[in-house]
Design a protein around this motif. Structure first.
Motif, PDB file in Angstrom:
ATOM      1  N   GLU A  28       0.832  -1.199   0.000  1.00  0.00           N
ATOM      2  CA  GLU A  28       0.000   0.000   0.000  1.00  0.00           C
ATOM      3  C   GLU A  28       0.870   1.253   0.000  1.00  0.00           C
ATOM      4  OE1 GLU A  28      -2.509  -0.269   3.362  1.00  0.00           O
ATOM      5  OE2 GLU A  28      -3.702  -1.953   2.591  1.00  0.00           O
ATOM      6  N   ARG A  29       1.931   1.248   0.820  1.00  0.00           N
ATOM      7  CA  ARG A  29       2.838   2.400   0.828  1.00  0.00           C
ATOM      8  C   ARG A  29       3.494   2.605  -0.531  1.00  0.00           C
ATOM      9  NH1 ARG A  29       6.966   1.690   5.545  1.00  0.00           N
ATOM     10  NH2 ARG A  29       7.762   3.580   4.515  1.00  0.00           N
ATOM     11  N   HIS A  30       3.912   1.497  -1.157  1.00  0.00           N
ATOM     12  CA  HIS A  30       4.549   1.599  -2.464  1.00  0.00           C
ATOM     13  C   HIS A  30       3.579   2.166  -3.506  1.00  0.00           C
ATOM     14  CE1 HIS A  30       7.419   0.640  -5.614  1.00  0.00           C
ATOM     15  NE2 HIS A  30       6.455   0.041  -6.288  1.00  0.00           N
ATOM     16  N   ALA A  31       2.344   1.685  -3.467  1.00  0.00           N
ATOM     17  CA  ALA A  31       1.351   2.188  -4.423  1.00  0.00           C
ATOM     18  C   ALA A  31       1.071   3.669  -4.186  1.00  0.00           C
ATOM     19  CB  ALA A  31       0.068   1.369  -4.308  1.00  0.00           C
ATOM     20  N   GLU A  32       1.037   4.078  -2.884  1.00  0.00           N
ATOM     21  CA  GLU A  32       0.777   5.478  -2.581  1.00  0.00           C
ATOM     22  C   GLU A  32       1.925   6.365  -3.075  1.00  0.00           C
ATOM     23  OE1 GLU A  32      -1.321   8.758  -1.052  1.00  0.00           O
ATOM     24  OE2 GLU A  32      -1.894   6.693  -1.549  1.00  0.00           O
ATOM     25  N   ARG A  33       3.136   5.893  -2.904  1.00  0.00           N
ATOM     26  CA  ARG A  33       4.285   6.673  -3.390  1.00  0.00           C
ATOM     27  C   ARG A  33       4.269   6.773  -4.915  1.00  0.00           C
ATOM     28  NH1 ARG A  33       9.563   4.663  -0.203  1.00  0.00           N
ATOM     29  NH2 ARG A  33      10.470   6.225  -1.593  1.00  0.00           N
ATOM     30  N   ARG A  75       3.507  10.114  -9.584  1.00  0.00           N
ATOM     31  CA  ARG A  75       2.844  10.302 -10.873  1.00  0.00           C
ATOM     32  C   ARG A  75       2.112  11.635 -10.913  1.00  0.00           C
ATOM     33  NH1 ARG A  75       0.821   5.871 -10.899  1.00  0.00           N
ATOM     34  NH2 ARG A  75      -1.211   6.331  -9.945  1.00  0.00           N
ATOM     35  N   GLU A  76       1.439  12.002  -9.848  1.00  0.00           N
ATOM     36  CA  GLU A  76       0.712  13.266  -9.824  1.00  0.00           C
ATOM     37  C   GLU A  76       1.675  14.446  -9.854  1.00  0.00           C
ATOM     38  OE1 GLU A  76      -1.874  13.270  -6.514  1.00  0.00           O
ATOM     39  OE2 GLU A  76      -3.261  11.776  -7.354  1.00  0.00           O
ATOM     40  N   LEU A  77       2.799  14.339  -9.095  1.00  0.00           N
ATOM     41  CA  LEU A  77       3.776  15.420  -9.134  1.00  0.00           C
ATOM     42  C   LEU A  77       4.370  15.605 -10.527  1.00  0.00           C
ATOM     43  CD1 LEU A  77       5.681  14.887  -5.753  1.00  0.00           C
ATOM     44  CD2 LEU A  77       4.061  16.697  -6.323  1.00  0.00           C
ATOM     45  N   HIS A  78       4.667  14.498 -11.190  1.00  0.00           N
ATOM     46  CA  HIS A  78       5.276  14.580 -12.514  1.00  0.00           C
ATOM     47  C   HIS A  78       4.292  15.097 -13.552  1.00  0.00           C
ATOM     48  CE1 HIS A  78       6.659  13.008 -16.432  1.00  0.00           C
ATOM     49  NE2 HIS A  78       7.887  13.282 -15.952  1.00  0.00           N
ATOM     50  N   THR A  90       1.543  16.875 -13.100  1.00  0.00           N
ATOM     51  CA  THR A  90       0.876  18.167 -12.840  1.00  0.00           C
ATOM     52  C   THR A  90       1.885  19.247 -12.505  1.00  0.00           C
ATOM     53  OG1 THR A  90       0.556  17.512 -10.541  1.00  0.00           O
ATOM     54  CG2 THR A  90      -1.246  17.031 -12.077  1.00  0.00           C
ATOM     55  N   LEU A  91       2.502  19.142 -11.338  1.00  0.00           N
ATOM     56  CA  LEU A  91       3.344  20.226 -10.847  1.00  0.00           C
ATOM     57  C   LEU A  91       4.575  20.429 -11.721  1.00  0.00           C
ATOM     58  CD1 LEU A  91       3.909  22.340  -8.701  1.00  0.00           C
ATOM     59  CD2 LEU A  91       5.048  20.552  -7.346  1.00  0.00           C
ATOM     60  N   LEU A  92       5.321  19.363 -11.984  1.00  0.00           N
ATOM     61  CA  LEU A  92       6.551  19.520 -12.747  1.00  0.00           C
ATOM     62  C   LEU A  92       6.273  19.959 -14.179  1.00  0.00           C
ATOM     63  CD1 LEU A  92       8.678  16.501 -11.461  1.00  0.00           C
ATOM     64  CD2 LEU A  92       8.729  18.890 -10.725  1.00  0.00           C
ATOM     65  N   GLN A  93       5.217  19.418 -14.778  1.00  0.00           N
ATOM     66  CA  GLN A  93       4.873  19.833 -16.135  1.00  0.00           C
ATOM     67  C   GLN A  93       4.460  21.305 -16.180  1.00  0.00           C
ATOM     68  OE1 GLN A  93       5.383  18.212 -18.855  1.00  0.00           O
ATOM     69  NE2 GLN A  93       5.976  16.265 -17.888  1.00  0.00           N
ATOM     70  N   SER A  94       3.752  21.724 -15.155  1.00  0.00           N
ATOM     71  CA  SER A  94       3.338  23.141 -15.112  1.00  0.00           C
ATOM     72  C   SER A  94       4.546  24.041 -14.947  1.00  0.00           C
ATOM     73  CB  SER A  94       2.342  23.356 -13.971  1.00  0.00           C
ATOM     74  OG  SER A  94       1.184  22.573 -14.160  1.00  0.00           O
ATOM     75  N   ILE A  95       5.475  23.641 -14.056  1.00  0.00           N
ATOM     76  CA  ILE A  95       6.691  24.451 -13.872  1.00  0.00           C
ATOM     77  C   ILE A  95       7.507  24.497 -15.165  1.00  0.00           C
ATOM     78  CG2 ILE A  95       8.887  24.545 -12.635  1.00  0.00           C
ATOM     79  CD1 ILE A  95       7.458  23.415 -10.201  1.00  0.00           C
ATOM     80  N   HIS A  96       7.593  23.340 -15.830  1.00  0.00           N
ATOM     81  CA  HIS A  96       8.333  23.320 -17.093  1.00  0.00           C
ATOM     82  C   HIS A  96       7.692  24.251 -18.126  1.00  0.00           C
ATOM     83  CE1 HIS A  96      11.163  21.674 -19.955  1.00  0.00           C
ATOM     84  NE2 HIS A  96      10.159  21.434 -20.812  1.00  0.00           N
ATOM     85  N   GLY A  97       6.365  24.301 -18.171  1.00  0.00           N
ATOM     86  CA  GLY A  97       5.680  25.224 -19.083  1.00  0.00           C
ATOM     87  C   GLY A  97       5.970  26.680 -18.751  1.00  0.00           C
ATOM     88  N   LEU A  98       5.986  26.992 -17.445  1.00  0.00           N
ATOM     89  CA  LEU A  98       6.291  28.357 -17.029  1.00  0.00           C
ATOM     90  C   LEU A  98       7.711  28.734 -17.410  1.00  0.00           C
ATOM     91  CD1 LEU A  98       4.626  28.484 -13.503  1.00  0.00           C
ATOM     92  CD2 LEU A  98       3.843  29.633 -15.580  1.00  0.00           C
ATOM     93  N   ILE A  99       8.651  27.794 -17.254  1.00  0.00           N
ATOM     94  CA  ILE A  99      10.036  28.089 -17.627  1.00  0.00           C
ATOM     95  C   ILE A  99      10.130  28.417 -19.116  1.00  0.00           C
ATOM     96  CG2 ILE A  99      12.329  27.034 -17.858  1.00  0.00           C
ATOM     97  CD1 ILE A  99      11.778  25.554 -15.257  1.00  0.00           C
ATOM     98  N   ARG A 112      12.444  16.593 -10.131  1.00  0.00           N
ATOM     99  CA  ARG A 112      12.420  15.310 -10.834  1.00  0.00           C
ATOM    100  C   ARG A 112      13.213  14.243 -10.085  1.00  0.00           C
ATOM    101  NH1 ARG A 112      13.116  17.333 -17.147  1.00  0.00           N
ATOM    102  NH2 ARG A 112      10.941  18.007 -17.397  1.00  0.00           N
ATOM    103  N   ASP A 113      14.335  14.676  -9.458  1.00  0.00           N
ATOM    104  CA  ASP A 113      15.106  13.717  -8.652  1.00  0.00           C
ATOM    105  C   ASP A 113      14.255  13.187  -7.492  1.00  0.00           C
ATOM    106  OD1 ASP A 113      17.274  14.007 -10.286  1.00  0.00           O
ATOM    107  OD2 ASP A 113      18.274  15.510  -9.013  1.00  0.00           O
ATOM    108  N   ARG A 114      13.496  14.093  -6.888  1.00  0.00           N
ATOM    109  CA  ARG A 114      12.644  13.644  -5.780  1.00  0.00           C
ATOM    110  C   ARG A 114      11.568  12.679  -6.266  1.00  0.00           C
ATOM    111  NH1 ARG A 114      15.456  14.243  -1.321  1.00  0.00           N
ATOM    112  NH2 ARG A 114      16.257  16.382  -1.091  1.00  0.00           N
TER     113      ARG A 114
END
Length: 633
Positions: free
Chosen positions: A423-428, A433-436, A438-447, A482-484
């Motif tokens: 369960e912990r592995h699936a949650e991670r 997946r959500e960070l990659h 949503t957040l990282l893609q949005s930051i990359h677009g802003l850059i 991305r490393d995180r």
């Protein structure tokens, strides 16, 4: 003399002479001379053939009748003593009636004089008093718990007191009690007499009981006496009269004893009573168990599951076989001898498997017990589930069941832990997946947007320089993010040992930092659960990344071996300046070798960053020359 049916019978010269014309008499007592006191519907004094009625003591509260008389006794001086219900204790002489003890003090139920002329009385409360010279006193109540006293006898060497609960032999030293269970024949005793030979005679509800002089003395000293019972089997008709104002036995000068019963008067001549001194022999007849009869045998074995037992026995005393008494006991069951009376069978139930010893003794008609018991040894075989090995097997089965339950519980806990890890592995994975996505893609677009804006600015514009610096910082943040995310998704490869995987991480990190990583494993390798291996891999990888980021070239090394165990491996790193120092020399002065090479045990070969050939040892990524090793795992 005997008073019965309105007549007075007197024995003279071996013949009985009757005197008629008398009223019905309930009690009779001599007056110390030739006269008699008669109690019936009234009180009379008979002397020289003349009958004279004597009025009873007057009571102020009620009319006195002869039925109010509780007890009568004649003193050695010829005075008549009477216990009157509601009145007390009276004395009658030539002067008439005198009240000696009021009823509030005691109301005697029985009375008797001793050889010294003292009057002894006892009441229904079990209290015993003495009266002499106008004074009276009470015996200590200790040991006199016999209930309502029915008879007493102040004898020569003993003082027996009979009551509803048993018999007391009171002496100057102590009071010894004989329970009813100890003397079944001594119940409802209404009179006692002492013969010339010192024997005691009791008239009771079972018949006439005699204790020989030796037995009476033993009883007075606390021993259990033997006695003999005379009843209808000896020709005695009836039992002792229970409602009588005078004692029911009478001892005459010629040695004969007279006893008043509810069927008449009985005469016993102690000198002519026979005595059987020979103890009887006891014989075992049969042993019965489970509906089958066995012949007595020293090595008798009974089948398994035998629960009840009947042992038959008899005696060789044929003079009066109906009066033979038996006692028996079964070792392991009975703590003491069991009184069976005349019964010739012993019954036992709920017997467990094992060895037993049965003993039985008998007493003849005169109470003489056999010296040696008849013995029967027997053994009950156990069923298979009653044996020691079956019990041991049950214990082992129970222990095995508990152990199996323990193993099942461990397996259940293992499944639970693995489920939690999954369960912990699936949650991670979900978070990564959500960070990659949503957040990282949005930051990359802003850059990209900011980079497009910065390119519209002139090359020498300070704003463009500041914008490019901000974009560079944003790229660093994006890389770190991305490393995180990769750390969250980092999973050990499916193949290879844990030390090989960690060594591969060290090789990947070697070009990125000035550190030398080394993996050391001890013990035998065991297969790890993939989830557990993945957790350990992440821990080791994070430690190595920290060492790579924070180590400095001049730092010393700190070393701790990684050991294998059943649950997996434990590891520790040699880090840089932020880790505890162990030695400050980066290169050994004698050889110029790195510190990792100096401490390698003999028998192993490896290569270090300076190209020194060594024996094999811990796995290392020290493959390129550097100023000094800065980290080791």
């Amino acid at each position: 003399m005997i008073a019965t049916g309105g007549r007075l019978l007197r024995q003279r010269d071996g013949r009985w002479h009757a005197t008629g014309g008398l009223p019905d008499v309930l009690s009779i007592v001599g007056d110390g001379g030739d006269g008699l006191w008669l109690l019936g519907s009234a009180l009379w004094h008979w002397r020289d053939g003349a009958l004279r009625e004597v009025p009873l003591p007057p009571l102020a509260s009620s009319t006195v009748t002869s039925y109010d008389v509780q007890a009568l006794a004649v003193a050695p001086d010829g005075a008549l003593w009477m216990s009157l219900l509601g009145g007390g204790l009276y004395r009658h002489d030539a002067a008439g009636w005198q009240l000696r003890v009021p009823a509030q003090v005691t109301l005697p139920r029985v009375m008797a004089f001793d050889a010294a002329g003292r009057l002894w009385t006892a009441d229904t409360d079990g209290r015993v008093f003495w009266h002499a010279g106008g004074r009276h006193g009470q015996l200590p109540a200790t040991g006199l718990d016999v209930g309502a006293v029915t008879a007493l006898l102040p004898g020569r060497g003993h003082f027996p007191v009979a009551g509803e609960r048993g018999l007391i032999a009171s002496t100057e030293a102590a009071s010894i009690r004989l329970e009813r269970a100890d003397a079944a024949g001594l119940v409802a005793v209404t009179g006692m007499a002492e013969a010339a030979d010192g024997s005691l005679w009791f008239n009771g509800g079972r018949g006439v009981v005699v204790m020989e002089a030796a037995q009476a003395a033993a009883f007075a000293h606390g021993e259990r006496p033997r006695y003999r019972l005379f009843d209808e089997r000896d020709g005695l008709l009836g039992v002792a009269v229970q409602s009588n104002a005078t004692p029911t036995p009478s001892h005459r000068e010629d040695g004969r004893l007279w006893f008043s019963t509810n069927q008449g008067v009985a005469l016993i001549e102690p000198a002519r009573v026979g005595y059987n001194p020979r103890p009887p022999q006891v014989l075992l007849r049969s042993v019965s168990a489970g509906g089958r009869e066995y012949t007595p045998d020293p090595g008798l074995e009974l089948p398994a599951l035998t629960r009840s037992l009947v042992i038959s026995y008899t005696s060789t005393s044929l003079g009066a076989p109906e009066r033979v008494a038996f006692r028996y006991r079964l070792d392991g069951v009975d703590e003491a001898w069991q009184d069976a009376g005349p019964r010739r069978q012993a019954f036992y139930t709920n017997l467990a498997p094992g060895e037993y010893r049965f003993e039985v003794i008998a007493a003849n008609e005169d109470g003489v017990w056999s010296r040696e018991p008849a013995v029967q040894s027997l053994r009950i075989r156990p069923a298979f589930y009653q044996t020691w090995w079956f019990l041991l097997l049950c214990v082992l089965t129970a222990v095995g069941g508990l152990w199996l339950a323990y193993l099942m519980r461990l397996k259940q806990l293992g499944r639970h832990i693995r489920g939690r890890l999954q369960e912990r592995h699936a949650e991670r994975e979900r978070i990564a997946r959500e960070l990659h996505d949503t957040l990282l893609q949005s930051i990359h677009g802003l850059i990209l947007r900011f980079q497009a804006v910065s390119e519209t600015l002139p090359p020498l514009d300070p704003a463009r320089s500041a914008m490019e610096q901000a974009l560079q910082r944003a790229d660093d943040v994006l890389v770190e993010g991305r490393d995180r995310v990769l750390d969250l998704r980092a999973t050990a490869p499916d193949a290879g040992d844990l030390e090989e995987l960690l060594e591969a991480v060290g090789e990947e990190l070697a070009p990125l930092c000035e550190a030398c990583f080394e993996v050391t494993a001890t013990g035998s390798a065991e297969m790890l659960d993939p989830i557990v291996r993945d957790e350990l891999y992440r821990i080791g990888r994070e430690a190595m990344l920290n060492a790579c980021r924070h180590a400095r070239p001049a730092a010393s090394a700190w070393r701790s071996p990684m050991a294998r165990a059943r649950c997996g491996c434990a590891c520790s790193m040699m880090a840089g300046a932020s880790i505890r120092r162990r030695s400050s020399a980066a290169v050994a002065p004698a050889t110029g070798a790195c510190t990792a090479c100096v401490s390698v045990p003999s028998g192993s070969v490896r290569s270090c960053g300076y190209g020194h050939g060594q024996t094999p040892g811990p796995r290392s990524n020290c493959g390129s020359p550097r100023a000094a090793p800065t980290a080791r795992a």
